[in-house]
Design an enzyme around this catalytic site. Structure first.
Site, PDB file in Angstrom:
ATOM      1  N   GLU A 231       0.888  -1.178   0.000  1.00  0.00           N
ATOM      2  CA  GLU A 231       0.000   0.000   0.000  1.00  0.00           C
ATOM      3  C   GLU A 231       0.916   1.216   0.000  1.00  0.00           C
ATOM      4  OE1 GLU A 231      -3.134   0.133  -0.351  1.00  0.00           O
ATOM      5  OE2 GLU A 231      -3.960  -1.790   0.284  1.00  0.00           O
ATOM      6  N   CYS A 265      -1.798   9.513   2.561  1.00  0.00           N
ATOM      7  CA  CYS A 265      -1.398   8.875   1.298  1.00  0.00           C
ATOM      8  C   CYS A 265      -2.326   9.251   0.156  1.00  0.00           C
ATOM      9  CB  CYS A 265      -1.389   7.361   1.473  1.00  0.00           C
ATOM     10  SG  CYS A 265      -2.956   6.694   2.046  1.00  0.00           S
TER      11      CYS A 265
HETATM   12  P1  NAD Z   1       8.237   4.673   5.031  1.00  0.00           P
HETATM   13  O1  NAD Z   1       8.188   3.884   3.776  1.00  0.00           O
HETATM   14  O2  NAD Z   1       9.462   5.470   5.288  1.00  0.00           O
HETATM   15  O3  NAD Z   1       8.071   3.708   6.305  1.00  0.00           O
HETATM   16  C1  NAD Z   1       6.958   2.861   6.461  1.00  0.00           C
HETATM   17  C2  NAD Z   1       7.302   1.745   7.433  1.00  0.00           C
HETATM   18  O4  NAD Z   1       8.352   0.957   6.886  1.00  0.00           O
HETATM   19  C3  NAD Z   1       7.798   2.217   8.803  1.00  0.00           C
HETATM   20  O5  NAD Z   1       7.316   1.362   9.790  1.00  0.00           O
HETATM   21  C4  NAD Z   1       9.313   2.060   8.678  1.00  0.00           C
HETATM   22  O6  NAD Z   1       9.947   1.853   9.910  1.00  0.00           O
HETATM   23  C5  NAD Z   1       9.423   0.831   7.814  1.00  0.00           C
HETATM   24  N1  NAD Z   1      10.656   0.716   7.033  1.00  0.00           N
HETATM   25  C6  NAD Z   1      11.485   1.703   6.619  1.00  0.00           C
HETATM   26  N2  NAD Z   1      12.474   1.187   5.878  1.00  0.00           N
HETATM   27  C7  NAD Z   1      12.272  -0.158   5.824  1.00  0.00           C
HETATM   28  C8  NAD Z   1      12.945  -1.243   5.190  1.00  0.00           C
HETATM   29  N3  NAD Z   1      14.031  -1.047   4.463  1.00  0.00           N
HETATM   30  N4  NAD Z   1      12.438  -2.491   5.342  1.00  0.00           N
HETATM   31  C9  NAD Z   1      11.316  -2.696   6.081  1.00  0.00           C
HETATM   32  N5  NAD Z   1      10.628  -1.714   6.677  1.00  0.00           N
HETATM   33  C10 NAD Z   1      11.101  -0.455   6.555  1.00  0.00           C
HETATM   34  O7  NAD Z   1       6.937   5.555   5.025  1.00  0.00           O
HETATM   35  P2  NAD Z   1       6.456   6.636   6.092  1.00  0.00           P
HETATM   36  O8  NAD Z   1       7.312   7.844   5.966  1.00  0.00           O
HETATM   37  O9  NAD Z   1       6.306   6.004   7.415  1.00  0.00           O
HETATM   38  O10 NAD Z   1       4.968   6.948   5.541  1.00  0.00           O
HETATM   39  C11 NAD Z   1       4.741   7.788   4.472  1.00  0.00           C
HETATM   40  C12 NAD Z   1       4.520   7.044   3.173  1.00  0.00           C
HETATM   41  O11 NAD Z   1       3.538   6.038   3.343  1.00  0.00           O
HETATM   42  C13 NAD Z   1       3.981   7.958   2.080  1.00  0.00           C
HETATM   43  O12 NAD Z   1       4.622   7.667   0.867  1.00  0.00           O
HETATM   44  C14 NAD Z   1       2.499   7.605   2.012  1.00  0.00           C
HETATM   45  O13 NAD Z   1       1.900   7.875   0.764  1.00  0.00           O
HETATM   46  C15 NAD Z   1       2.541   6.146   2.312  1.00  0.00           C
HETATM   47  N6  NAD Z   1       1.256   5.687   2.853  1.00  0.00           N
HETATM   48  C16 NAD Z   1       0.468   4.871   2.097  1.00  0.00           C
HETATM   49  C17 NAD Z   1      -0.779   4.472   2.574  1.00  0.00           C
HETATM   50  C18 NAD Z   1      -1.700   3.574   1.776  1.00  0.00           C
HETATM   51  O14 NAD Z   1      -2.664   3.047   2.359  1.00  0.00           O
HETATM   52  N7  NAD Z   1      -1.466   3.372   0.491  1.00  0.00           N
HETATM   53  C19 NAD Z   1      -1.210   4.900   3.825  1.00  0.00           C
HETATM   54  C20 NAD Z   1      -0.381   5.730   4.567  1.00  0.00           C
HETATM   55  C21 NAD Z   1       0.855   6.111   4.073  1.00  0.00           C
END
Ligand code: NAD
Length: 485
Positions: A231, A265
């Site tokens: 997502e 998002c």
């Molecule tokens: P992010 O991708 O930086 O982190 C998301 C999660 O992944 C966190 O728990 C983080 O600790 C973990 N993570 C980071 N690097 C990782 C790795 N290499 N391997 C495994 N896990 C890892 O995103 P964010 O800054 O927390 O959130 C913002 C982003 O999320 C935006 O791009 C937004 O559009 C997206 N988002 C999407 C939805 C949806 O339903 N499609 C909902 C909310 C947010």
């Protein structure tokens, strides 16, 4: 403000939260493997009992959830209620109401060559799952994906974001009131351990977050060919039809964009407005924003904070670069770095800038002017397929033209965000904005293996005409099959 230390993080409210280690992850992982068959065998009633308990624990902790959301993100309690607590409860109740029906096996049709057999699809639990969630809706996204995962009969490790530590703590408390760790465990950890987790042999990984991290997850999951739901985010556009009354779309756009300070998002990322409606749109949206957040927006209790310093700096740089590239701030631009308050900002785009290339994820709305609908469609289709698309029009032909010539995860017409919380619609992106779908039955399917089952009632099997030896009779049957089936 939140800052990652080596094995811990300091939160916005000055507390230190210690990260779980990879050893802890492995211990929980092994215990869940040992327990997954027991959980898989649970009846619909037993699974519903768990959902009920979860529902009650959430209600019990309502105040703590609101307080944690305020500490981590400065979310107003009403916004916390509408965007995190209510949709979570609604999703859990919807799953509970429908679970028995979803768990039933689905018989499928038989074509003539399959006479003498019966076929059905069994939705069986995938097994041990990893759910990774972001900080922007840290409660809702963690709890809804977890709820459907356990309703599907799985065990799960929930990895919450390091940038919403207070919410993670409440989630852990709530879940410990319902589950043992060998069924559901919360892991709170930093980037290093998070990167290793998807390499473990999970049966499914459900990830919500950025597109770049999504790509890493998919790569690491390929170590064990673990299936993934991603997502992700992207640049979700809004188009207002030239003939749609501007006054009728201002509130939906102003709320949808600036809810959670644009850190959503599916927030409208940029807006396409007809060139003749430019002044009216800017005037009316500016008035709505002034009425909503006051003259000094950075002091408003309704303005959610930016999550951390680096995210604040990123948004600030995007605006500064856009201005130095010849684009103009037509409203807002107010910031208070010390409190991570970034006021709603409207940017009139006259030339290209980085802000039109990456997901903004902040309270800045670029306005792009178009001449005709083909123009607007071309602008959108030059970019990756977005997560959401918002269309304002009462003209069926106009709407069909846009829908036919574009693609996106979801579409919301004459409103914003609503399609996301409609539990009977699938939630998800397409290509760069995501893989797979969540919510209700779509989430249930995502966490289940669609197992194909055929039972033959003919002695020797329905495959008898295909079996050795290949006789004249079998050749004749083959000719009939090729000709008629
Ligand atoms: P992010 O991708 O930086 O982190 C998301 C999660 O992944 C966190 O728990 C983080 O600790 C973990 N993570 C980071 N690097 C990782 C790795 N290499 N391997 C495994 N896990 C890892 O995103 P964010 O800054 O927390 O959130 C913002 C982003 O999320 C935006 O791009 C937004 O559009 C997206 N988002 C999407 C939805 C949806 O339903 N499609 C909902 C909310 C947010």
């Amino acid at each position: 403000m939140s800052e990652v230390l080596q094995n811990s993080i300091s939160s916005r409210d000055g507390q230190t939260f210690v990260f779980d280690t990879f050893d802890k992850v492995k211990t929980v992982f092994e215990s869940q493997i040992a327990n997954r068959q027991n959980v898989k065998n649970r009846s619909a009633e037993e699974r519903k009992d768990k959902l009920n308990l979860l529902n009650n624990e959430i209600l019990k902790h309502r105040t703590e959830i609101e307080e944690a959301l305020f500490k981590d993100l400065k979310k107003h309690s009403i916004e916390a209620g509408y965007s995190e607590i209510f949709p979570t409860l609604s999703e859990i109740r919807n799953i509970s109401r429908n679970l028995r029906r979803w768990m039933r096996s689905n018989p499928v049709k038989n074509s003539l060559p399959f006479i003498g057999s019966k076929s059905k699809i069994l939705l069986e639990p995938k097994g041990n799952c990893l759910i990774i969630t972001p900080w922007n809706y840290p409660f809702y996204l963690s709890m809804t994906h977890l709820a459907v995962c356990i309703a599907s009969g799985n065990v799960a490790i929930l990895k919450t974001s390091e940038y919403s530590p207070n919410v993670s703590k409440v989630i852990k408390e709530i879940l410990s009131g319902v589950f043992e760790e060998d069924e559901v465990a919360v892991i709170f950890t930093g980037a290093e351990v998070s990167t290793e987790m998807p390499k473990l042999p999970f049966d499914h990984i459900h990830f919500t977050g950025s597109t770049n991290v999504g790509k890493q997850i998919m790569k690491n999951a390929s170590t064990n060919l673990t299936s993934v739901t991603l997502e992700l985010g992207g640049k979700s556009p809004v188009i207002i039809d030239e003939n749609y009354p501007i006054k009728d779309c201002i509130k939906q756009i102003g709320w949808g964009k600036f809810l959670n300070a644009g850190q959503t998002c599916i927030a409208p990322d940029y807006i396409l407005v007809h060139k003749d409606k430019k002044d009216e749109f800017v005037d009316k949206l500016s008035t709505y924003l002034k009425d909503s957040f006051g003259e000094k927006s950075t002091d408003s209790e309704f303005l959610t904070g930016i999550v951390n310093k680096s995210h604040f700096k990123r948004i600030e740089n995007l605006v500064q670069d856009a201005v130095s590239d010849g684009n103009q701030i037509v409203f807002g631009g107010k910031m208070d770095k010390s409190r991570l308050a970034f006021g709603p900002t409207l940017l009139m785009m006259n030339s290209s800038a980085a802000i039109m290339e990456e997901e903004i994820f902040g309270p800045v709305l670029p306005i792009v002017l178009y001449n005709d609908v083909e123009d607007a469609i071309k602008f959108i289709t030059k970019k990756h397929k977005p997560l959401a698309m918002y269309l304002f029009s009462n003209d069926k032909k106009w709407l069909n033209e846009v829908l036919l010539n574009t693609s996106s995860g979801g579409v919301c017409i004459n409103d914003t965000m609503a399609h996301f919380v409609q539990t009977y619609l699938p939630m998800g992106g397409v290509n760069h904005s995501g893989i797979g779908k969540s919510h209700g039955y779509f989430g249930f399917k995502e966490f289940s293996n669609e197992r194909a089952v055929l039972k033959s009632y003919i002695k020797g099997g329905i495959t008898w005409p295909f079996q050795f030896p290949y006789t004249k009779l079998k050749k004749n049957i083959l000719e009939i099959l090729i000709k008629y089936f």
